[in-house]
Scaffold this active site. Structure first.
Site, mmCIF file in Angstrom:
data_model
loop_
_atom_site.group_PDB
_atom_site.id
_atom_site.type_symbol
_atom_site.label_atom_id
_atom_site.label_comp_id
_atom_site.label_asym_id
_atom_site.label_seq_id
_atom_site.Cartn_x
_atom_site.Cartn_y
_atom_site.Cartn_z
ATOM 1 N N PRO A 24 0.858 -1.183 0.000
ATOM 2 C CA PRO A 24 0.000 0.000 0.000
ATOM 3 C C PRO A 24 0.893 1.231 0.000
ATOM 4 O O PRO A 24 1.810 1.330 0.813
ATOM 5 C CB PRO A 24 -0.750 -0.111 1.337
ATOM 6 N N MET A 25 0.656 2.158 -0.913
ATOM 7 C CA MET A 25 1.459 3.391 -0.931
ATOM 8 C C MET A 25 0.546 4.585 -1.223
ATOM 9 O O MET A 25 -0.051 4.675 -2.309
ATOM 10 C CB MET A 25 2.566 3.299 -1.980
ATOM 11 N N ALA A 26 0.453 5.465 -0.233
ATOM 12 C CA ALA A 26 -0.365 6.675 -0.393
ATOM 13 C C ALA A 26 0.169 7.482 -1.569
ATOM 14 O O ALA A 26 1.380 7.641 -1.730
ATOM 15 C CB ALA A 26 -0.309 7.500 0.889
ATOM 16 N N GLN A 78 -6.815 -0.933 2.862
ATOM 17 C CA GLN A 78 -6.231 -0.562 4.152
ATOM 18 C C GLN A 78 -6.955 0.646 4.756
ATOM 19 O O GLN A 78 -7.209 1.624 4.057
ATOM 20 C CB GLN A 78 -4.754 -0.214 3.985
ATOM 21 N N CYS A 108 1.948 4.031 9.822
ATOM 22 C CA CYS A 108 2.199 5.315 9.162
ATOM 23 C C CYS A 108 2.920 6.275 10.114
ATOM 24 O O CYS A 108 2.424 6.577 11.203
ATOM 25 C CB CYS A 108 0.893 5.946 8.673
ATOM 26 N N LYS A 147 -0.755 -4.094 9.389
ATOM 27 C CA LYS A 147 0.593 -3.738 8.935
ATOM 28 C C LYS A 147 1.224 -2.799 9.960
ATOM 29 O O LYS A 147 0.623 -1.797 10.345
ATOM 30 C CB LYS A 147 0.523 -3.075 7.556
ATOM 31 N N GLY A 209 10.005 -4.250 3.156
ATOM 32 C CA GLY A 209 11.141 -3.360 3.325
ATOM 33 C C GLY A 209 12.355 -3.783 2.534
ATOM 34 O O GLY A 209 12.936 -4.836 2.782
ATOM 35 N N ASP A 210 12.690 -2.962 1.539
ATOM 36 C CA ASP A 210 13.941 -3.107 0.783
ATOM 37 C C ASP A 210 13.996 -4.367 -0.083
ATOM 38 O O ASP A 210 15.091 -4.845 -0.401
ATOM 39 C CB ASP A 210 15.158 -3.050 1.728
ATOM 40 N N ARG A 233 8.510 0.477 -3.160
ATOM 41 C CA ARG A 233 9.192 1.428 -4.037
ATOM 42 C C ARG A 233 9.778 0.770 -5.275
ATOM 43 O O ARG A 233 9.826 1.388 -6.342
ATOM 44 C CB ARG A 233 10.267 2.168 -3.236
HETATM 45 C C1 FMN Z 1 5.140 6.859 -1.203
HETATM 46 C C2 FMN Z 1 4.863 5.833 -0.147
HETATM 47 C C3 FMN Z 1 3.603 5.759 0.416
HETATM 48 C C4 FMN Z 1 3.327 4.797 1.396
HETATM 49 N N1 FMN Z 1 2.053 4.702 1.892
HETATM 50 C C5 FMN Z 1 1.738 3.692 2.749
HETATM 51 C C6 FMN Z 1 0.396 3.485 3.153
HETATM 52 O O1 FMN Z 1 -0.552 4.174 2.741
HETATM 53 N N2 FMN Z 1 0.162 2.459 4.036
HETATM 54 C C7 FMN Z 1 1.177 1.654 4.500
HETATM 55 O O2 FMN Z 1 0.908 0.741 5.295
HETATM 56 N N3 FMN Z 1 2.435 1.812 4.095
HETATM 57 C C8 FMN Z 1 2.743 2.802 3.220
HETATM 58 N N4 FMN Z 1 4.034 2.918 2.769
HETATM 59 C C9 FMN Z 1 5.053 1.942 3.212
HETATM 60 C C10 FMN Z 1 5.150 0.777 2.208
HETATM 61 O O3 FMN Z 1 3.947 0.039 2.170
HETATM 62 C C11 FMN Z 1 6.323 -0.170 2.568
HETATM 63 O O4 FMN Z 1 6.081 -0.780 3.811
HETATM 64 C C12 FMN Z 1 7.655 0.571 2.613
HETATM 65 O O5 FMN Z 1 7.794 1.442 1.499
HETATM 66 C C13 FMN Z 1 8.848 -0.396 2.631
HETATM 67 O O6 FMN Z 1 8.857 -1.200 1.503
HETATM 68 P P1 FMN Z 1 9.795 -0.914 0.183
HETATM 69 O O7 FMN Z 1 11.216 -0.844 0.684
HETATM 70 O O8 FMN Z 1 9.517 -2.095 -0.688
HETATM 71 O O9 FMN Z 1 9.352 0.381 -0.392
HETATM 72 C C14 FMN Z 1 4.337 3.896 1.831
HETATM 73 C C15 FMN Z 1 5.604 3.993 1.255
HETATM 74 C C16 FMN Z 1 5.883 4.929 0.274
HETATM 75 C C17 FMN Z 1 7.256 4.963 -0.340
#
Ligand code: FMN
Length: 352
Positions: A24-26, A78, A108, A147, A209-210, A233
């Site tokens: 999930p990414m806002a 979510q 968050c 989460k 994460g990562d 990401r």
């Molecule tokens: C732009 C952005 C928006 C995000 N929005 C949310 C969100 O709405 N809810 C949530 O649980 N995590 C959110 N995250 C966290 C991601 O879901 C994830 O846990 C975090 O980026 C680590 O994973 P990654 O290294 O694969 O990016 C967001 C991350 C980014 C970069």
């Protein structure tokens, strides 16, 4: 035994066809992003966090986040909030909207959210967090996932105390992003905590994460015993990363494929958000898609300057004429059935 990325796993009795979850990414996880994620191999996709207060007040834009299409399943929506009753009501709406899983955000780190008592704030208020989880789990028949981050402060291990209690409160799966809220996105995700959490509970754990490559995904699954990895990401403007992680497909997309996928994404997003909101939302995606050495940098800068998304589409088609045929194939496969909330026509959301 280590989980195999392209095989199924289960959340209660719901089958998730691969072990990669699209994060999930806002500001990113619109319906077009989720559909694309499923098409490229994500076993489960998730909406961005939706405010339970917005749902409670029937805020038009918030309700737009509850639109579900038939080609998204399985899908988690979510929600975030700090009041058990409002969260339970929001969860009922999520279930009515057609989601397969309702997910609660206890991670968050953004002040706008934590100051309302929601998101990562609840990692330091475990009793309330569990009351919320229990209220949500009891309100719906779909499974609850939660989460979390590791805790608020650097070095915190709050997630290891809270995780088992959330399972006792009804969570059917947990996702851990083992950074502290203070860390935001700096440093690295400490998946030794994920391994500890796996040992403590008997529900599937998703490691977030990562994770940006198949090699990394396999290493995280092997080191933690998690049931799945979450990719955030790494999938921004790069659905091919999902293919690499899930299936080991290492072939880079051609310019035509990139252009077709981006145009399709632009059109779907504009349909969802309207031209005005969509065109500013989309600007960050141009760099994400066209980077990786796929197109020269000045080309991206040129697209960002254009006034309308239709002009962007024309420039992309001029730069990669072969994209038109691929685009026609992508468009032929889209179901036109995304409005499932009764009495809420698509026009209500478009252009908002
Ligand atoms: C732009 C952005 C928006 C995000 N929005 C949310 C969100 O709405 N809810 C949530 O649980 N995590 C959110 N995250 C966290 C991601 O879901 C994830 O846990 C975090 O980026 C680590 O994973 P990654 O290294 O694969 O990016 C967001 C991350 C980014 C970069």
């Amino acid at each position: 035994m280590q989980a195999v990325l392209q095989e199924s796993w289960w959340i209660r009795d719901g089958e998730i066809p691969t072990r990669v979850v699209l994060a999930p990414m806002a500001g990113v996880s619109v319906q077009a992003f989720r559909r694309q994620g499923r098409r490229h191999g994500a076993g489960l996709v998730c909406s961005e966090m939706v405010s339970c207060a917005g749902i409670e007040h029937r805020n038009e834009r918030t309700l737009g986040y509850l639109r579900v299409s038939s080609d998204e399943h399985p899908l988690a929506i979510q929600i975030f909030g700090s009041e058990p009753l409002a969260m339970a009501e929001a969860a009922r709406m999520v279930e009515a909207a057609g989601a397969d899983v309702v997910d609660i955000n206890f991670g968050c780190p953004v002040r706008k959210v934590t100051k309302t008592g929601a998101g990562a704030h609840l990692l330091e208020h475990p009793d309330l967090a569990c009351t919320i989880a229990e209220a949500v789990a009891n309100a719906v028949s779909i499974p609850l996932s939660v989460k979390m981050r590791r805790g608020v402060e650097d070095g915190s291990r709050a997630c290891l105390e809270l995780g088992p209690r959330l399972v006792d409160s009804g969570a059917a799966t947990l996702t851990l992003h083992p950074r502290s809220a203070k860390q935001m996105y700096t440093g690295y995700a400490d998946h030794t905590l994920t391994a500890e959490l796996v040992e403590l509970v008997d529900v599937p754990i998703v490691a977030s994460g990562d994770v940006t490559s198949r090699a990394r995904a396999e290493a995280v699954l092997a080191a933690t015993g998690a049931s799945a990895v979450m990719v955030g990401r790494g999938a921004q403007g790069n659905p091919w990363a999902l293919r690499e992680i899930v299936y080991g497909e290492t072939e880079q997309p051609s310019r035509e494929e990139v252009a077709a996928e981006l145009i399709h994404f632009i059109r779907e997003t504009v349909r969802e958000l309207g031209e005005r909101r969509g065109s500013s939302f989309l600007k960050k995606f141009y760099g994400w898609y066209l980077g990786h050495g796929r197109f020269p940098k000045p080309f991206k800068n040129e697209l960002v300057q254009l006034d309308s998304t239709e002009e962007v589409v024309l420039r992309l088609l001029a730069a990669a004429p072969g994209a038109a045929d691929l685009l026609a194939e992508l468009e032929a496969d889209v179901p036109g059935d995304e409005v499932l909330l009764e009495g809420m026509p698509i026009s209500l959301y478009g252009g908002g």
